[in-house]
Design a protein around this motif. Structure first.
Motif, PDB file in Angstrom:
ATOM      1  N   LYS A 204       0.846  -1.191   0.000  1.00 47.85           N
ATOM      2  CA  LYS A 204       0.000   0.000   0.000  1.00 47.85           C
ATOM      3  C   LYS A 204       0.883   1.242   0.000  1.00 47.85           C
ATOM      4  O   LYS A 204       1.974   1.251   0.535  1.00 47.85           O
ATOM      5  CB  LYS A 204      -0.902   0.020   1.245  1.00 47.85           C
ATOM      6  CG  LYS A 204      -2.012  -1.011   1.172  1.00 47.85           C
ATOM      7  CD  LYS A 204      -2.934  -0.847   2.371  1.00 47.85           C
ATOM      8  CE  LYS A 204      -4.072  -1.867   2.280  1.00 47.85           C
ATOM      9  NZ  LYS A 204      -4.992  -1.758   3.443  1.00 47.85           N
ATOM     10  N   LEU A 205       0.338   2.340  -0.619  1.00 46.83           N
ATOM     11  CA  LEU A 205       1.081   3.602  -0.651  1.00 46.83           C
ATOM     12  C   LEU A 205       0.920   4.316   0.679  1.00 46.83           C
ATOM     13  O   LEU A 205      -0.139   4.256   1.321  1.00 46.83           O
ATOM     14  CB  LEU A 205       0.534   4.503  -1.762  1.00 46.83           C
ATOM     15  CG  LEU A 205       0.775   4.042  -3.203  1.00 46.83           C
ATOM     16  CD1 LEU A 205       0.047   4.973  -4.164  1.00 46.83           C
ATOM     17  CD2 LEU A 205       2.246   4.031  -3.517  1.00 46.83           C
ATOM     18  N   PRO A 206       1.978   5.006   1.107  1.00 52.51           N
ATOM     19  CA  PRO A 206       1.873   5.777   2.363  1.00 52.51           C
ATOM     20  C   PRO A 206       0.823   6.880   2.199  1.00 52.51           C
ATOM     21  O   PRO A 206       0.472   7.276   1.093  1.00 52.51           O
ATOM     22  CB  PRO A 206       3.275   6.378   2.531  1.00 52.51           C
ATOM     23  CG  PRO A 206       4.155   5.640   1.579  1.00 52.51           C
ATOM     24  CD  PRO A 206       3.293   5.101   0.503  1.00 52.51           C
ATOM     25  N   GLU A 207       0.340   7.398   3.319  1.00 50.76           N
ATOM     26  CA  GLU A 207      -0.609   8.501   3.285  1.00 50.76           C
ATOM     27  C   GLU A 207       0.051   9.741   2.672  1.00 50.76           C
ATOM     28  O   GLU A 207       1.240   9.973   2.869  1.00 50.76           O
ATOM     29  CB  GLU A 207      -1.100   8.834   4.714  1.00 50.76           C
ATOM     30  CG  GLU A 207      -2.020   7.766   5.276  1.00 50.76           C
ATOM     31  CD  GLU A 207      -2.518   8.143   6.672  1.00 50.76           C
ATOM     32  OE1 GLU A 207      -2.433   9.341   6.988  1.00 50.76           O
ATOM     33  OE2 GLU A 207      -2.961   7.241   7.363  1.00 50.76           O
ATOM     34  N   ASN A 208      -0.756  10.559   1.981  1.00 48.64           N
ATOM     35  CA  ASN A 208      -0.279  11.789   1.294  1.00 48.64           C
ATOM     36  C   ASN A 208       0.743  11.521   0.196  1.00 48.64           C
ATOM     37  O   ASN A 208       1.310  12.460  -0.364  1.00 48.64           O
ATOM     38  CB  ASN A 208       0.329  12.793   2.299  1.00 48.64           C
ATOM     39  CG  ASN A 208      -0.704  13.237   3.323  1.00 48.64           C
ATOM     40  OD1 ASN A 208      -1.892  13.311   3.004  1.00 48.64           O
ATOM     41  ND2 ASN A 208      -0.260  13.500   4.537  1.00 48.64           N
TER      42      ASN A 208
ATOM     43  N   GLN B 148      -0.458  12.977  -3.269  1.00 49.69           N
ATOM     44  CA  GLN B 148      -0.408  14.437  -3.389  1.00 49.69           C
ATOM     45  C   GLN B 148       1.026  14.944  -3.463  1.00 49.69           C
ATOM     46  O   GLN B 148       1.372  15.791  -4.292  1.00 49.69           O
ATOM     47  CB  GLN B 148      -1.124  15.046  -2.172  1.00 49.69           C
ATOM     48  CG  GLN B 148      -1.352  16.552  -2.330  1.00 49.69           C
ATOM     49  CD  GLN B 148      -2.153  17.130  -1.160  1.00 49.69           C
ATOM     50  OE1 GLN B 148      -2.722  16.365  -0.370  1.00 49.69           O
ATOM     51  NE2 GLN B 148      -2.180  18.430  -1.054  1.00 49.69           N
ATOM     52  N   GLU B 149       1.896  14.395  -2.615  1.00 53.02           N
ATOM     53  CA  GLU B 149       3.295  14.849  -2.592  1.00 53.02           C
ATOM     54  C   GLU B 149       3.998  14.494  -3.907  1.00 53.02           C
ATOM     55  O   GLU B 149       4.774  15.291  -4.460  1.00 53.02           O
ATOM     56  CB  GLU B 149       4.025  14.202  -1.407  1.00 53.02           C
ATOM     57  CG  GLU B 149       3.591  14.757  -0.059  1.00 53.02           C
ATOM     58  CD  GLU B 149       4.153  13.935   1.109  1.00 53.02           C
ATOM     59  OE1 GLU B 149       4.943  13.003   0.825  1.00 53.02           O
ATOM     60  OE2 GLU B 149       3.787  14.224   2.246  1.00 53.02           O
ATOM     61  N   THR B 150       3.727  13.286  -4.384  1.00 51.51           N
ATOM     62  CA  THR B 150       4.368  12.840  -5.634  1.00 51.51           C
ATOM     63  C   THR B 150       3.935  13.721  -6.800  1.00 51.51           C
ATOM     64  O   THR B 150       4.752  14.133  -7.635  1.00 51.51           O
ATOM     65  CB  THR B 150       4.011  11.367  -5.924  1.00 51.51           C
ATOM     66  OG1 THR B 150       4.405  10.577  -4.811  1.00 51.51           O
ATOM     67  CG2 THR B 150       4.721  10.866  -7.183  1.00 51.51           C
ATOM     68  N   TRP B 151       2.614  14.015  -6.841  1.00 49.44           N
ATOM     69  CA  TRP B 151       2.137  14.891  -7.923  1.00 49.44           C
ATOM     70  C   TRP B 151       2.802  16.257  -7.861  1.00 49.44           C
ATOM     71  O   TRP B 151       3.136  16.851  -8.883  1.00 49.44           O
ATOM     72  CB  TRP B 151       0.610  15.006  -7.886  1.00 49.44           C
ATOM     73  CG  TRP B 151       0.136  16.171  -8.740  1.00 49.44           C
ATOM     74  CD1 TRP B 151      -0.516  17.276  -8.337  1.00 49.44           C
ATOM     75  CD2 TRP B 151       0.353  16.318 -10.151  1.00 49.44           C
ATOM     76  NE1 TRP B 151      -0.728  18.122  -9.379  1.00 49.44           N
ATOM     77  CE2 TRP B 151      -0.204  17.552 -10.535  1.00 49.44           C
ATOM     78  CE3 TRP B 151       0.967  15.525 -11.114  1.00 49.44           C
ATOM     79  CZ2 TRP B 151      -0.177  18.015 -11.822  1.00 49.44           C
ATOM     80  CZ3 TRP B 151       0.995  16.008 -12.393  1.00 49.44           C
ATOM     81  CH2 TRP B 151       0.445  17.231 -12.777  1.00 49.44           C
TER      82      TRP B 151
END
Length: 802
Positions: free
Chosen positions: A95-99, A102-105
């Motif tokens: 699973k991807l970490p939270e946020n 958004q941070e990657t984008w």
């Protein structure tokens, strides 16, 4: 571009590293970045994927792919034995970490903006590529695509303002600005695509309705920049202005034009926005130029200008225009510079070009007219008219009779050369030339046929040292070509036969081979019936030689004394021209020899009749002057006059006439040749050029000449106007017999025939032209002589009378 290549390579390396660390994923990597032919850049793909052209990406769809990690497990089977098995185990997707999304984008957005603003990217390209892959792997592809499109759209929207307020005076700067914007956009989209490659090759490929990242960039550039009315109008105006300047001879930046027109092609607005206006401007320009230059320039200069313009436009297509423009562009130039001025060009300059034999200009004329629909046909019509007009000036003018045949031969050589070299041996031009020759050469009936016969005579006569045997043969072939065009071939035959007779009887033929060659050509052309009499003349000459051998043997056997050697030619009357017999007073020795020959010949050929033709006789006389002995080659009439001076010293015209019996006009010409010519063996009192009544003649003892054997011109062999008229009259008489025979032949076969049908069939059978009025006279003559009659019920119909 070096920076772009490095960036793309770094992104590819990052992807490769990611794959090696996580073996459950399949990754398709881009190759290096290379330049596209139109100034753009494109991906040189690996074996799995490549782009053939911007806006035409190939799609590779990947479905239901799941990663599997294969782990080796060792198993002990006993002492000293072990085996290795491969066991497949599946790991769950982390699973991807939270946020994270958004941070990657945010990182990706910053990288895109850095590329768009040409600043340095803070993040590692491998990291960015991996980030896109991670987002796509967790089904955030749709959102990512929308976000990327929005960023690109905002950036392109912001570009439009810099173009709207450019003044018209600096269109070239405006074009350079547009070109720079386009080149920057292409470079940016290639860099952005290399980062978002995973998105482009998975999500976008799986959704056929979505444009690829490259196509999305094209759409946005087209919509926000080029579709702006002011920008598009200025761009097209600028391009057209540069092309107009180049057409006017100015140097322009061709690479700029190539780049801009390539941009319009890639954006798929080339035809709608540019090509239509370009062709309209071209049409207007060349329409005006054609009208102006046709007035100002001579035809050769104008043709070279048209050729130059066509070459220039073809070069434009190769250099910067789209290939699709070639056909309509060249057609427009051809129509306005050639198609609109076909007749005007030919009327103004064709006669001049043909008269001066301008081979190169005529070749160019034909080459250019061949490009235009109907051009060759118009040229063909003017070609026919020229040949008829020029040929008529040769044939119609009686002053040109002496040179007519040679001029016709030269003219035929000239037009043949033009057809071969300039008109590419076009069969239509060959046939048209033949028809034109046939038309003009028969505008003056009979005379060309007569003159062609005389021309052949001049070439075949002895003393013609102008040509070798090969050249003579070629010349005869050329004369036969002219002969084919003549309708009145019977006139040619009559004059040719008369001249051939002179050549054979006086031994003036240059070559027996050439004579036989000409005869075979005539036979091939007109058939055996045409040459049967001519062949008979040759047979007579050969038989005469054999008879003279036998006669000499007869003379020796009979032991007949005499110091005169007699040679006789036996001529069959039907083969030879008709000669009017003339009774003259021959010396007793000659009369005795004639009687001996007559006895000899009739003894061998009983039932035949011999008629002596004194007009054709010739002799060799031995003469003695103060300077010494000479031999004189003279006619029979000249011989009779000269022999009189063995009997006396001086004679008047009347005394000579009484003694010789020669007809008055013939005697005057004979005395003129002996006393007033170059070799004056007689002296005339009083001295004058013509022989008058009462003139006295005496032998010129002081006669001198450098030659031992002197030929004194035989006046009686020279053709007079009366002889020409009588020959022509005989031809017309023969024609009447042929017409009568044809009519009777047709009526005998058909029994009953209407007037029109009879006329038509007679025309088909006759080989010479006949006027309808003459044909009607012959029909009336045959009705009077009871060969046919008019139908009692229908006067327009004839019946054969058996």
């Amino acid at each position: 571009m070096a920076e772009e290549a490095a960036a793309a390579a770094a992104a590819a390396a990052a992807a490769a590293a990611s794959c090696s660390n996580n073996k459950s994923k399949a990754v398709f990597l881009p190759g290096g970045v290379g330049h596209h032919a139109n100034g753009l850049t494109k991906t040189a793909g690996s074996g799995t994927f490549s782009n053939s052209k911007p806006g035409a990406a190939k799609k590779l769809v990947i479905k239901n792919f799941k990663g599997t990690l294969l782990t080796p497990v060792t198993q002990h089977d006993g002492p000293g034995r072990s085996s290795c098995k491969i066991v497949g185990t599946c790991r769950k997707k982390p699973k991807l970490p939270e946020n994270y999304t958004q941070e990657t984008w945010q990182k990706l957005k910053e990288a895109v903006e850095a590329i768009q603003n040409s600043t340095s990217i803070k993040y590692n390209l491998e990291e960015l590529y991996q980030a896109v892959e991670n987002l796509c792997s967790h089904k955030i592809s749709a959102k990512l695509y929308k976000q990327l499109r929005a960023v690109c759209e905002d950036h392109i929207k912001a570009q439009i303002d810099q173009f709207r307020e450019y003044p018209l005076q600096i269109l070239v700067l405006f074009l350079k600005k547009i070109d720079k914007c386009w080149q920057d956009h292409c470079r940016q989209m290639i860099m952005i695509r290399s980062i978002f490659l995973f998105l482009d090759r998975t999500y976008v490929l799986q959704n056929s309705m979505l444009p690829s990242i490259w196509d999305m960039g094209l759409e946005l550039f087209r919509f926000y920049i080029i579709s702006d009315l002011k920008v598009q109008s200025k761009t097209i105006d600028g391009i057209l202005l540069l092309i107009e300047r180049e057409r006017n001879g100015e140097a322009i930046d061709r690479s700029l034009l190539r780049s801009l027109l390539s941009m319009l092609s890639d954006l798929q607005i080339y035809q709608d926005s540019f090509e239509q206006r370009f062709l309209e401007e071209t049409n207007r320009l060349y329409a005006a130029e054609g009208q102006r230059l046709m007035q100002e320039r001579e035809v050769p200069e104008y043709l070279h200008h048209v050729n130059k313009r066509l070459e220039e436009e073809a070069d434009r297509v190769i250099t910067y225009l789209d290939q699709s423009t070639q056909k309509p562009l060249i057609a427009t130039v051809e129509k306005q510079l050639l198609g609109e001025h076909l007749s005007a060009t030919l009327q103004k300059g064709l006669t001049h070009l043909l008269d001066e034999n301008r081979i190169q200009d005529l070749s160019l004329l034909y080459q250019l007219f061949s490009r235009v629909r109907g051009g060759v046909q118009v040229l063909l019509q003017h070609w026919i008219e020229y040949i008829k007009a020029f040929g008529s000036t040769i044939v119609i003018n009686p002053e040109k009779d002496k040179t007519m045949v040679q001029e016709l031969l030269d003219f035929k050589d000239k037009v043949d050369h033009i057809i071969d070299v300039c008109f590419m041996k076009n069969e239509k031009f060959v046939n048209a030339m033949k028809e034109a020759f046939e038309t003009f050469i028969n505008k003056r009936p009979n005379k060309p046929a007569e003159l062609i016969a005389k021309h052949v005579d001049s070439k075949l006569r002895a003393g013609n040292k102008e040509a070798t045997d090969e050249e003579l043969e070629k010349m005869l072939d050329k004369i036969m070509i002219i002969f084919r065009f003549i309708y009145g071939k019977d006139v040619f035959e009559a004059f040719y036969k008369k001249d051939l007779a002179k050549r054979l009887l006086v031994g003036k033929s240059a070559s027996v081979d050439a004579e036989k060659s000409m005869l075979s050509k005539l036979k091939h052309e007109c058939g055996a019936a045409f040459t049967s009499k001519l062949e008979g003349m040759f047979k007579d000459m050969e038989l005469s030689k054999d008879i003279m051998v036998q006669f000499k043997q007869y003379m020796q056997c009979q032991n007949i004394p005499g110091n005169i050697e007699l040679t006789v030619n036996i001529l069959t009357m039907g083969y030879w021209p008709t000669y009017v017999p003339m009774e003259v007073h021959l010396p007793p020795e000659m009369v005795r020899l004639q009687e001996i020959f007559k006895t000899f010949y009739l003894g061998k050929h009983s039932g035949r009749k011999l008629q002596w033709q004194s007009t054709l006789g010739h002799c060799v006389l031995k003469a003695e002057f103060k300077e010494g002995k000479k031999e004189l080659q003279v006619s029979l009439f000249q011989t009779l006059v000269l022999l009189m001076f063995n009997e006396g010293e001086e004679f008047t015209l009347e005394e000579i006439k009484l003694a010789t019996g020669i007809e008055d006009s013939e005697l005057r010409r004979t005395l003129q040749s002996l006393a007033c010519g170059k070799a004056r063996v007689l002296t005339k009192i009083p001295k004058s050029k013509d022989v008058e009544d009462g003139d006295k003649f005496s032998c010129n003892d002081d006669f001198k000449h450098k030659l031992f054997r002197i030929k004194i011109n035989q006046i009686q062999m020279k053709e007079t106007v009366e002889e020409q008229a009588s020959t022509t009259e005989r031809v017309f008489q023969d024609r009447q017999y042929q017409i009568d025979a044809a009519i009777v032949r047709i009526m005998k076969m058909r029994k009953t025939l209407s007037h029109n049908l009879l006329m038509s069939e007679v025309y088909n059978q006759l080989k010479f032209p006949v006027k309808p009025a003459d044909l009607k006279k012959r029909i009336e003559s045959l009705i009077d002589r009871d060969y046919m009659e008019r139908d009692k019920e229908n006067p327009n119909q004839y019946n054969y009378v058996a």
